[in-house]
Design an enzyme around this catalytic site. Structure first.
Site, PDB file in Angstrom:
ATOM      1  N   TRP A 125       2.620  13.869  28.349  1.00 19.51           N
ATOM      2  CA  TRP A 125       2.707  13.616  26.900  1.00 19.51           C
ATOM      3  C   TRP A 125       1.399  13.983  26.212  1.00 19.51           C
ATOM      4  O   TRP A 125       0.422  13.254  26.305  1.00 19.51           O
ATOM      5  CB  TRP A 125       3.030  12.140  26.644  1.00 19.51           C
ATOM      6  CG  TRP A 125       4.383  11.768  27.158  1.00 19.51           C
ATOM      7  CD1 TRP A 125       5.571  11.902  26.516  1.00 19.51           C
ATOM      8  CD2 TRP A 125       4.693  11.203  28.447  1.00 19.51           C
ATOM      9  NE1 TRP A 125       6.607  11.463  27.308  1.00 19.51           N
ATOM     10  CE2 TRP A 125       6.098  11.033  28.497  1.00 19.51           C
ATOM     11  CE3 TRP A 125       3.927  10.830  29.567  1.00 19.51           C
ATOM     12  CZ2 TRP A 125       6.743  10.500  29.611  1.00 19.51           C
ATOM     13  CZ3 TRP A 125       4.578  10.304  30.675  1.00 19.51           C
ATOM     14  CH2 TRP A 125       5.968  10.147  30.687  1.00 19.51           C
ATOM     15  N   HIS A 160       6.740   8.905  22.505  1.00 20.30           N
ATOM     16  CA  HIS A 160       8.160   8.716  22.816  1.00 20.30           C
ATOM     17  C   HIS A 160       8.601   7.350  22.297  1.00 20.30           C
ATOM     18  O   HIS A 160       7.765   6.556  21.847  1.00 20.30           O
ATOM     19  CB  HIS A 160       8.447   8.869  24.309  1.00 20.30           C
ATOM     20  CG  HIS A 160       7.527   8.078  25.219  1.00 20.30           C
ATOM     21  ND1 HIS A 160       7.565   8.180  26.592  1.00 20.30           N
ATOM     22  CD2 HIS A 160       6.550   7.176  24.945  1.00 20.30           C
ATOM     23  CE1 HIS A 160       6.662   7.380  27.122  1.00 20.30           C
ATOM     24  NE2 HIS A 160       6.028   6.762  26.155  1.00 20.30           N
ATOM     25  N   ARG A 202       3.944  14.775  19.230  1.00 15.42           N
ATOM     26  CA  ARG A 202       3.293  15.400  20.383  1.00 15.42           C
ATOM     27  C   ARG A 202       2.245  16.382  19.887  1.00 15.42           C
ATOM     28  O   ARG A 202       2.519  17.208  18.998  1.00 15.42           O
ATOM     29  CB  ARG A 202       4.321  16.173  21.234  1.00 15.42           C
ATOM     30  CG  ARG A 202       5.440  15.329  21.823  1.00 15.42           C
ATOM     31  CD  ARG A 202       5.072  14.662  23.119  1.00 15.42           C
ATOM     32  NE  ARG A 202       6.090  13.686  23.506  1.00 15.42           N
ATOM     33  CZ  ARG A 202       7.145  13.965  24.272  1.00 15.42           C
ATOM     34  NH1 ARG A 202       7.303  15.180  24.750  1.00 15.42           N
ATOM     35  NH2 ARG A 202       8.026  13.034  24.564  1.00 15.42           N
ATOM     36  N   GLN A 217      13.644  10.937  18.668  1.00 13.60           N
ATOM     37  CA  GLN A 217      14.262  10.564  19.939  1.00 13.60           C
ATOM     38  C   GLN A 217      15.180   9.364  19.738  1.00 13.60           C
ATOM     39  O   GLN A 217      15.069   8.633  18.753  1.00 13.60           O
ATOM     40  CB  GLN A 217      13.189  10.150  20.959  1.00 13.60           C
ATOM     41  CG  GLN A 217      12.435  11.302  21.574  1.00 13.60           C
ATOM     42  CD  GLN A 217      11.541  10.861  22.727  1.00 13.60           C
ATOM     43  OE1 GLN A 217      11.129   9.696  22.803  1.00 13.60           O
ATOM     44  NE2 GLN A 217      11.237  11.781  23.614  1.00 13.60           N
ATOM     45  N   VAL A 266      10.777   4.810  35.493  1.00 11.32           N
ATOM     46  CA  VAL A 266      12.094   4.649  36.128  1.00 11.32           C
ATOM     47  C   VAL A 266      12.034   5.044  37.602  1.00 11.32           C
ATOM     48  O   VAL A 266      11.224   5.871  38.010  1.00 11.32           O
ATOM     49  CB  VAL A 266      13.186   5.496  35.419  1.00 11.32           C
ATOM     50  CG1 VAL A 266      13.662   4.810  34.156  1.00 11.32           C
ATOM     51  CG2 VAL A 266      12.697   6.905  35.127  1.00 11.32           C
ATOM     52  N   ALA A 277      17.488   2.971  31.738  1.00 10.89           N
ATOM     53  CA  ALA A 277      16.900   3.410  30.474  1.00 10.89           C
ATOM     54  C   ALA A 277      17.173   4.896  30.326  1.00 10.89           C
ATOM     55  O   ALA A 277      17.357   5.601  31.323  1.00 10.89           O
ATOM     56  CB  ALA A 277      15.404   3.141  30.459  1.00 10.89           C
TER      57      ALA A 277
HETATM   58  N1  DAH Z   1      10.286   8.953  27.239  1.00 16.16           N
HETATM   59  C1  DAH Z   1      10.634  10.164  27.960  1.00 16.16           C
HETATM   60  C2  DAH Z   1      10.046  11.368  27.233  1.00 16.16           C
HETATM   61  O1  DAH Z   1       9.784  11.290  26.091  1.00 16.16           O
HETATM   62  C3  DAH Z   1      12.110  10.316  28.060  1.00 16.16           C
HETATM   63  C4  DAH Z   1      12.694   9.293  28.960  1.00 16.16           C
HETATM   64  C5  DAH Z   1      12.863   9.554  30.288  1.00 16.16           C
HETATM   65  C6  DAH Z   1      13.074   8.055  28.473  1.00 16.16           C
HETATM   66  C7  DAH Z   1      13.398   8.629  31.154  1.00 16.16           C
HETATM   67  C8  DAH Z   1      13.598   7.104  29.330  1.00 16.16           C
HETATM   68  C9  DAH Z   1      13.764   7.399  30.664  1.00 16.16           C
HETATM   69  O2  DAH Z   1      13.977   5.908  28.903  1.00 16.16           O
HETATM   70  O3  DAH Z   1      14.295   6.484  31.509  1.00 16.16           O
HETATM   71  O4  DAH Z   1       9.853  12.368  27.825  1.00 16.16           O
END
Ligand code: DAH
Length: 328
Positions: free
Chosen positions: A150, A170, A196, A210, A253, A296
């Protein structure tokens, strides 16, 4: 001018007035505050008794007469104006342009509706976030290479505060904020704007949207996730949509995966990251990881809109060109 002359010219002008405005002009000219007849009536008091007796009643009668004539003529305009006679009640009205929703707003509303129908709640979170919620609590400690996933807009820290602030990269930090203040079971989505620090091109913007999802409870598994994604994709893209899971890595995760959907062209496109909530994240919010489980997911709203509306370049959403927006 004597009264007879005034009467003659006033009646003449009343008859000739061809619209309400002109008629009002005549009214002002003779009966207005400085009108011809008004002046005469006002100067009666300066006349001798004899003249007053002679002129007074006549002037008053004339005043009444002109008022009546003007009133009648005015009514005739109201009842029989040209416009009224030719007013076509079947003619369609003029179309007033009233603006309409941006494609991102449309898809946002649609996504919310789908999740609401599956009993999810919609929650909202701050765009300026602390390092703790955006990273640490999501199992992304400082100096961990995963932070490179990120590119971040850091804010200049003000004062001696220990925690650094940033524009959230995010919507995942809301997972932590929500769990800190709620007990499972629950299921939520978090739509929101993210940032970003990166160069823009046709598939990257430094600011986009998002939708985060989080479902936590007892005995929640990836099978539940699969059902939810399948329902979601079918409702958004139609019943024939094909999707697949691919193993992937996100620090918050375990296991982590990515969801692809099949495009009309036959190629697969990634639409979301997801997985089972990592134990460390539960630890951070003082949930017992042996008692609760959850999944998630996070997806790009822009990406969904690009697929659904066949938009080739993400920058079109943000350049304010009405020729683009008006197509939706
Ligand atoms: N937050 C991640 C991103 O911005 C995307 C994401 C991936 C969200 C896996 C989640 C997850 O909740 O379980 O790249």
């Amino acid at each position: 001018m004597d009264l007879e002359q005034i009467k003659k010219s006033a009646i003449n002008e009343i008859n000739n007035a061809s619209d309400v405005k002109l008629l009002e002009g005549v009214n002002v000219k003779y009966l207005g505050r400085k009108g011809v007849l008004t002046n005469i009536l006002r100067s009666l008091k300066d006349l001798s008794m004899g003249d007053r007796r002679k002129i007074g009643p006549k002037a008053n009668i004339l005043k009444k007469e002109l008022e009546d004539l003007i009133g009648k003529k005015k009514n005739s305009f109201i009842n029989f104006s040209k416009d009224d006679l030719f007013f076509d009640v079947t003619k369609p009205g003029l179309k007033i342009s009233s603006g309409h929703l941006h494609p991102l707003s449309k898809i946002d509303a649609e996504v919310r509706k789908i999740f609401l129908s599956m009993n999810f709640s919609v929650v909202d979170g701050p765009e300026v976030e602390s390092e703790y919620y955006n990273f640490d609590a999501l199992n992304i400690p400082a100096n961990h290479p995963a932070r490179d996933m990120w590119d971040t807009f850091w804010l200049k820290s003000s004062g001696p505060a220990k925690s650094k602030f940033l524009l959230r990269t995010h919507t995942s930090p809301m997972q932590v904020r929500f769990m800190e203040t709620h007990n499972p079971p629950f299921q939520i989505i978090v739509p929101g704007r993210v940032f970003r620090y990166e160069a823009t091109d046709m598939s990257h913007e430094f600011n986009f949207y998002q939708i985060e999802g989080l479902m936590v409870g007892h005995d929640i598994s990836l099978a539940n996730f699969k059902f939810i994604v399948e329902e979601f994709c079918k409702k958004l893209f139609g019943p024939k949509i094909q999707f697949r899971f691919r193993p992937s890595y996100f620090p918050f995760v375990e296991p982590g995966l990515e969801v692809d959907i099949k495009l009309g062209s036959g190629s697969w496109l990634e639409v979301m990251g997801a997985g089972m909530v990592q134990r460390n994240v539960f630890d951070a919010v003082r949930y017992n990881p042996d008692e609760v489980q959850g999944f998630a997911f996070g997806m790009g709203l822009d990406r969904l809109a690009m697929i659904k509306y066949k938009i080739p370049d993400i920058r079109l959403f943000y350049n304010g060109d009405l020729r683009f927006v008006r197509q939706f």
